[in-house]
Design a protein around this motif. Structure first.
Motif, PDB file in Angstrom:
ATOM      1  N   ARG A  68      61.956  -4.129  16.712  1.00 59.93           N
ATOM      2  CA  ARG A  68      63.178  -3.976  17.500  1.00 59.93           C
ATOM      3  C   ARG A  68      64.393  -4.522  16.757  1.00 59.93           C
ATOM      4  NH1 ARG A  68      61.531  -6.643  21.265  1.00 59.93           N
ATOM      5  NH2 ARG A  68      60.437  -5.002  22.375  1.00 59.93           N
ATOM      6  N   ARG A  85      68.636   3.716  18.693  1.00 60.52           N
ATOM      7  CA  ARG A  85      68.089   3.055  19.890  1.00 60.52           C
ATOM      8  C   ARG A  85      67.416   4.086  20.795  1.00 60.52           C
ATOM      9  NH1 ARG A  85      73.289   0.449  20.090  1.00 60.52           N
ATOM     10  NH2 ARG A  85      73.194  -1.648  19.200  1.00 60.52           N
ATOM     11  N   TYR A  88      64.179   5.155  19.292  1.00 63.41           N
ATOM     12  CA  TYR A  88      63.209   4.060  19.367  1.00 63.41           C
ATOM     13  C   TYR A  88      62.518   4.012  20.728  1.00 63.41           C
ATOM     14  CZ  TYR A  88      61.429  -0.754  19.304  1.00 63.41           C
ATOM     15  OH  TYR A  88      60.637  -1.862  19.376  1.00 63.41           O
ATOM     16  N   SER A  92      58.444   3.855  21.152  1.00 63.30           N
ATOM     17  CA  SER A  92      57.741   2.757  21.812  1.00 63.30           C
ATOM     18  C   SER A  92      56.849   3.232  22.948  1.00 63.30           C
ATOM     19  CB  SER A  92      58.761   1.747  22.366  1.00 63.30           C
ATOM     20  OG  SER A  92      59.581   2.344  23.350  1.00 63.30           O
TER      21      SER A  92
END
Length: 284
Positions: A68, A85, A88, A92
């Motif tokens: 992160r 972001r 991501y 995840s």
């Protein structure tokens, strides 16, 4: 984030990187595009996000899960308008199959906190060569002599962490029945207990024994491993017969933290645990 599905690969499988997934490769491609747009080579860019060029390459190739903190630094350095972001978040959520134990061992080498609860066997970081030899010789399917030797060497090398990481907080909670099982015979187990007493003597290594008289406790669901990186990120790892689950979900890690904290309160205090081990050693 949702914890990953169980791997169908052996936790002892030694590959350097997780198997690429579509979302990992997608994130890597997006990151690479922004890096090139900014005019950086991997070698020029790596110091700006405080990671090695090899790490940047692995992330861009979809072979390594991006931490992160890496994503946040990349957003700032590359002025990515929140695109990294957003990518991501999808990474995840990916349920990935991988040889996670190797990556976990790499994280161990950098950890500033490392917590281990075991209810099946002596943790690998605490095993003697004789104890490990017994376990590997009894492995099913049978390992060759060269495979046994290689695994023992790797396991013993991991124990250099105790000397190399004097500021790392190591915590071990082990079920009493694990320490009473005479794995390899009385002599081997006596040596194993002596080794545990020696290796947990420094102040940064804490050992607690969960007494057999404690009928129910917070760890009945299985082993727990937690670690904290120098960037203060926490990861978890759980093992089963033929799988290893590497966990990045903050929600899941929070649950495991709560369970580990409860285990600490339910196990014998460190001093009482050492006294119990000394009595067990004397009885062998």
């Amino acid at each position: 984030m949702i914890p990953m599905a169980d791997s169908t690969l052996s936790i002892e499988h030694h590959t350097n990187e997780p198997e690429p997934s579509d979302t990992l490769k997608s994130f890597g491609a997006v990151h690479k595009a922004f890096r090139k747009r900014a005019g950086y080579t991997q070698e020029e860019y790596a110091p700006l996000v405080q990671y090695q060029p090899g790490t940047v390459a692995s992330i861009e190739q979809g072979r390594r899960f991006p931490p992160r903190v890496f994503v946040e630094r990349a957003e700032q350095v590359l002025d990515a308008f929140g695109a990294l972001r957003a990518a991501y978040k999808h990474v995840s959520r990916e349920k990935r199959l991988a040889s996670w134990f190797r990556q976990w061992a790499e994280l161990e080498e950098q950890a500033i906190s490392l917590y281990t609860y075991e209810n099946r066997l002596v943790p690998g970081l605490l095993q003697t060569e004789g104890h490990a030899l017994t376990l590997f010789r009894e492995r099913v399917p049978t390992l060759t002599d060269s495979e046994v030797e290689a695994k023992i060497t790797a396991r013993m090398q991991r124990q250099s962490l105790f000397e190399e990481r004097p500021h790392t907080a190591f915590s071990f909670i082990i079920e009493e029945h694990v320490l009473r099982r005479e794995t390899g015979g009385a002599e081997v187990m006596r040596g194993q207990i002596e080794h545990i007493l020696e290796i947990t003597e420094p102040r940064h290594v804490e050992l607690q024994v969960m007494p057999m008289e404690r009928g129910v406790h917070a760890g009945v669901a299985g082993p727990i491993q937690l670690l904290e990186t120098p960037e203060n990120e926490w990861f978890a790892y759980c093992e089963a017969q033929l799988s290893g689950q590497f966990i990045v979900s903050p929600k899941s890690i929070s649950v495991l933290h709560m369970r580990y904290a409860k285990l600490r309160s339910q196990a014998l205090p460190p001093r009482d645990s050492r006294s119990l081990l000394e009595r067990m050693r004397g009885a062998l």
